[in-house]
Design an enzyme around this catalytic site. Sequence first.
Site, PDB file in Angstrom:
ATOM      1  N   HIS A  94      58.059  41.065  32.518  1.00 21.93           N
ATOM      2  CA  HIS A  94      58.253  40.142  33.645  1.00 21.93           C
ATOM      3  C   HIS A  94      58.471  40.878  34.972  1.00 21.93           C
ATOM      4  O   HIS A  94      58.295  40.304  36.037  1.00 21.93           O
ATOM      5  CB  HIS A  94      59.399  39.160  33.374  1.00 21.93           C
ATOM      6  N   ASP A 124      58.611  40.819  25.947  1.00 17.64           N
ATOM      7  CA  ASP A 124      58.891  41.193  27.338  1.00 17.64           C
ATOM      8  C   ASP A 124      58.950  42.715  27.502  1.00 17.64           C
ATOM      9  O   ASP A 124      59.980  43.292  27.862  1.00 17.64           O
ATOM     10  CB  ASP A 124      60.210  40.553  27.769  1.00 17.64           C
ATOM     11  N   GLY A 198      67.622  42.532  38.921  1.00 19.07           N
ATOM     12  CA  GLY A 198      67.231  43.867  39.342  1.00 19.07           C
ATOM     13  C   GLY A 198      67.487  44.915  38.274  1.00 19.07           C
ATOM     14  O   GLY A 198      66.957  46.011  38.327  1.00 19.07           O
ATOM     15  N   ASN A 199      68.323  44.590  37.279  1.00 19.39           N
ATOM     16  CA  ASN A 199      68.595  45.515  36.186  1.00 19.39           C
ATOM     17  C   ASN A 199      67.559  45.412  35.072  1.00 19.39           C
ATOM     18  O   ASN A 199      67.532  46.254  34.171  1.00 19.39           O
ATOM     19  CB  ASN A 199      69.981  45.243  35.571  1.00 19.39           C
ATOM     20  N   SER A 200      66.732  44.383  35.101  1.00 20.26           N
ATOM     21  CA  SER A 200      65.758  44.167  34.036  1.00 20.26           C
ATOM     22  C   SER A 200      64.867  45.384  33.849  1.00 20.26           C
ATOM     23  O   SER A 200      64.337  45.946  34.805  1.00 20.26           O
ATOM     24  CB  SER A 200      64.871  42.963  34.372  1.00 20.26           C
ATOM     25  N   GLY A 253      51.796  34.198  31.692  1.00 21.21           N
ATOM     26  CA  GLY A 253      51.853  32.746  31.902  1.00 21.21           C
ATOM     27  C   GLY A 253      52.050  32.297  33.329  1.00 21.21           C
ATOM     28  O   GLY A 253      52.603  33.004  34.166  1.00 21.21           O
TER      29      GLY A 253
END
Length: 376
Positions: A94, A124, A198-200, A253
């Site tokens: 994402h 993800d 922002g940590n993703s 998606g």
Amino acid sequence: MNVKWFISIIMTIILISGGILGYFHIKNTIPAQLTAPSKLYLESEVVEKENVPQALKEIIFESQKLVVKIELPDGSFGSGFLYNDKGDVITNAHVVANARDVKVTSADSKELTGEVIGISIDTDIAVVRVPELEGSQPFKLAKTRKAELGDDVIALGSPLGLQNTVTTGIISGVGREFEIDSFKYEDVFQISAPIAPGNSGGPLIDTKTGEVVGINSATMDQGVIGFSIPLVNVIPMIESWSASPMESLPRIGANTTGNSAGETSTNADIAEYLVNYFYESINYRDYVTAYSLLGSSWQSKTAYEDFRAGYLDYLTIEVDDLLTKQNGNKVEVITVITAQERSEKGVSYKKFKVTFELGLENDQMKILSEKRESME
């Protein structure tokens, strides 16, 4: 013949014969004895060094160097971390959804170009290749074991995100399942370490081994519970992309536009981060990294050896306060520090007000100057 002369001759023959016999005795027997260890030396045992776990702060400091910020053209960003020596960075799908080229910023603020070489439409996970990171030492990975309930962990986010860059906690749940947009999260860790926007894509690290055990991916709305994808579950897919990059990338998606990292950073944010990182590097005696954060003008006036010598007597530097001001194209960061300094008189504590000026050099934020004033 005189009796005295006869006795003298006999004694001489005996002495000569004794000397000859003694010579051959020494020659034949003493060298053989010298093969045994001398009793003057204690026998030493080879003792293996214990594998002492790294201190928490050291793990965090070393790990931050391998965490990067990944930014899309719309300004949104997430995190990623270097996992092999090819320059490949693991992140969330994402974070880079529907993008091929992305901007990658390293911990020392270098802006690099990355290319998405693999991405999943339902898990993800994605991989970004950064050629300029090729040959760099990557993270240690837990490829064959899964973290367990109760394990202590560190969640690292984007180094320039600044909000909750490092959080600590435990594996508070396992086997969690849910869906967000088109992504299915199956058998994921629930962690007590909060994950902020922002940590993703950042790494989840086992505090005992320093190994990456998961990829931080989602959080509850309240931000007190995070979720991390176990690395062992996805490493085969990740390694297959590194070996054979995708020629074309699938579109994620309709509801996932690639900006779900949901945060943007300003020059003031980056300047504040760099000052903190500068002092962290000094505290860990990593003067090379600290020096690399300086602008070319400062470096041209100060040789590395002189820069290093200026900090050798400081045992620790603690940042007590920090204020950031935008000043045109430059950023002024005013901070108060407490330095623990050693000298011939012993150890003393000194407080300084330090004013930094930071600005862009070749599109990279650098520390341009420093003004230090004693507060005693």
